[in-house]
Design an enzyme around this catalytic site. Structure first.
Site, PDB file in Angstrom:
ATOM      1  N   THR A  17       0.820  -1.220   0.000  1.00 24.62           N
ATOM      2  CA  THR A  17       0.000   0.000   0.000  1.00 24.62           C
ATOM      3  C   THR A  17       0.851   1.264   0.000  1.00 24.62           C
ATOM      4  O   THR A  17       0.483   2.269  -0.608  1.00 24.62           O
ATOM      5  CB  THR A  17      -0.935  -0.018   1.231  1.00 24.62           C
ATOM      6  OG1 THR A  17      -1.812  -1.131   1.095  1.00 24.62           O
ATOM      7  CG2 THR A  17      -1.758   1.240   1.355  1.00 24.62           C
ATOM      8  N   THR A  93       1.626  -4.405   4.267  1.00 24.09           N
ATOM      9  CA  THR A  93       1.484  -4.692   5.693  1.00 24.09           C
ATOM     10  C   THR A  93       0.849  -6.059   5.951  1.00 24.09           C
ATOM     11  O   THR A  93       1.003  -6.614   7.037  1.00 24.09           O
ATOM     12  CB  THR A  93       0.611  -3.624   6.373  1.00 24.09           C
ATOM     13  OG1 THR A  93      -0.660  -3.588   5.710  1.00 24.09           O
ATOM     14  CG2 THR A  93       1.260  -2.261   6.311  1.00 24.09           C
ATOM     15  N   ASP A  94       0.156  -6.588   4.943  1.00 26.65           N
ATOM     16  CA  ASP A  94      -0.577  -7.842   5.161  1.00 26.65           C
ATOM     17  C   ASP A  94       0.326  -8.990   5.625  1.00 26.65           C
ATOM     18  O   ASP A  94      -0.127  -9.885   6.338  1.00 26.65           O
ATOM     19  CB  ASP A  94      -1.300  -8.265   3.877  1.00 26.65           C
ATOM     20  CG  ASP A  94      -2.480  -7.343   3.557  1.00 26.65           C
ATOM     21  OD1 ASP A  94      -2.816  -6.487   4.392  1.00 26.65           O
ATOM     22  OD2 ASP A  94      -3.065  -7.498   2.471  1.00 26.65           O
TER      23      ASP A  94
END
Ligand code: ASP
Length: 329
Positions: A17, A93-94
């Protein structure tokens, strides 16, 4: 900083992101280069940090692989041998809680690796990427972060890779740790409060033949049918057990048979606290399962336990080595 020495940090962008912008086809997707990420940071020049940029991958976190991370770890080693003071990795970030732990397990040098990302894409109002990246660069260049392995810096907090988890789907403070962050960034400086002991450092023998390790969660009223199907197809298994290490009684014969063939690690799905060893005595309790040959993950959560078991198996570790590494972890 004195005038003769500029701190040197290598920045690897992997996508996520933080690097995403709106696409003509709809939605945001990774688009920005490492240089473009740096270009969005106000006041970077004043930090005195020299940043060497590397566009390593341009992927969402969910599509990163062990191969990507192992290759990244080799690149990082070379940069550190070449004299960089620290390394920053930006990514989705996942998967940070897994990738950071994998990098931590493979990392033996003193210079730190700092992983960061963003919850809001690059063009969103109050995008958090630039602040997170600036804080990560400061920690990477800080002498106080040396010998701490791989850290995650997010929302001005510094987390040890082995404790950090993404515990909110969208909040700007999505990353938390138990027992807590090991430090924070304030007034342009990294403040380290805790220095955890180094964990195990597995060595991969053949990166072209990585083992397949599954995580199977214990869930209410499960008869173990799917567990048995999975257990036949893997080289190692992590059970994400209830509470302090409990599974339905119906799972016990399959787990006992599987643990006699391949390493089966018992982790807690709760997100904090440790698997117990000697408290409950019913079929499917932690005491029962450990006596049947399962290996305790201790306080390591199931996803991190899978990373550790995968790397240990990739290093041809024996069952005894695996048990020792989990104790150390
Ligand atoms: N939400 C994710 C991120 O922060 C998407 C991904 O993991 O790439 O980047």
């Amino acid at each position: 900083m004195n005038s003769a020495h500029r701190d040197r940090v290598a920045l690897y962008s992997l996508g996520g992101t933080i690097a995403m912008t709106p696409q003509p086809s709809g939605g945001v997707a990774p688009a920005l280069s490492a240089s473009e990420l740096l270009g969005a940071i106000p006041g970077l020049a004043e930090t005195g940090i020299q940043v060497d940029v590397h566009d390593f991958r341009r992927l969402p976190g969910a599509s990163l692989t062990f191969h990507d991370l192992i290759e990244l770890a080799h690149h990082i080693d070379r940069q550190i041998s070449d004299g960089v003071d620290g390394v920053v990795v930006t990514q989705g970030t996942d998967t940070i809680e897994e990738t950071a732990y994998l990098l931590d397990l493979l990392h033996t040098a003193d210079a730190p690796i700092i992983v960061t990302g963003a919850m809001r894409s690059a063009t969103a109002a109050s995008a958090d990427g630039p602040a997170n990246l600036l804080a990560a660069l400061r920690v990477a260049a800080s002498p106080s972060a040396r010998r701490l392995g791989c850290l995650v810096v997010f929302a001005d907090e510094i987390h040890a890779a082995r404790y950090v988890r993404k515990t909110h789907a969208s909040s700007l403070t999505a990353f938390t740790s138990r027992p807590g962050p090991i430090g924070y960034v304030a007034e342009d400086e990294a403040h380290i409060l805790l220095r955890p002991e180094p964990g195990p450092k597995p060595t991969i023998v053949d990166q072209d033949r990585l083992p397949r390790v599954a995580v199977v969660p214990a869930i209410l009223s499960d008869d173990g049918h799917l567990l048995g199907t999975v257990a036949e197809r893997v080289d190692g298994l992590v059970v994400a057990a209830f509470g302090v290490g409990h599974v339905p009684a119906a799972w016990v014969p399959t787990l006992a048979e599987t643990a006699a063939r391949i390493p089966v690690v018992l982790a807690s799905r709760t997100g904090a606290g440790s698997v117990h060893t000697n408290t409950y005595g019913f079929p499917g309790s932690e005491k029962d399962l450990l006596a049947r040959g399962l290996i305790s993950a201790g306080a390591l959560d199931p996803y991190k336990a899978r990373i550790l078991l995968s790397l240990l198996l990739a290093g041809n570790a024996s069952r005894a080595d695996i048990a020792t590494a989990f104790t150390q972890a």
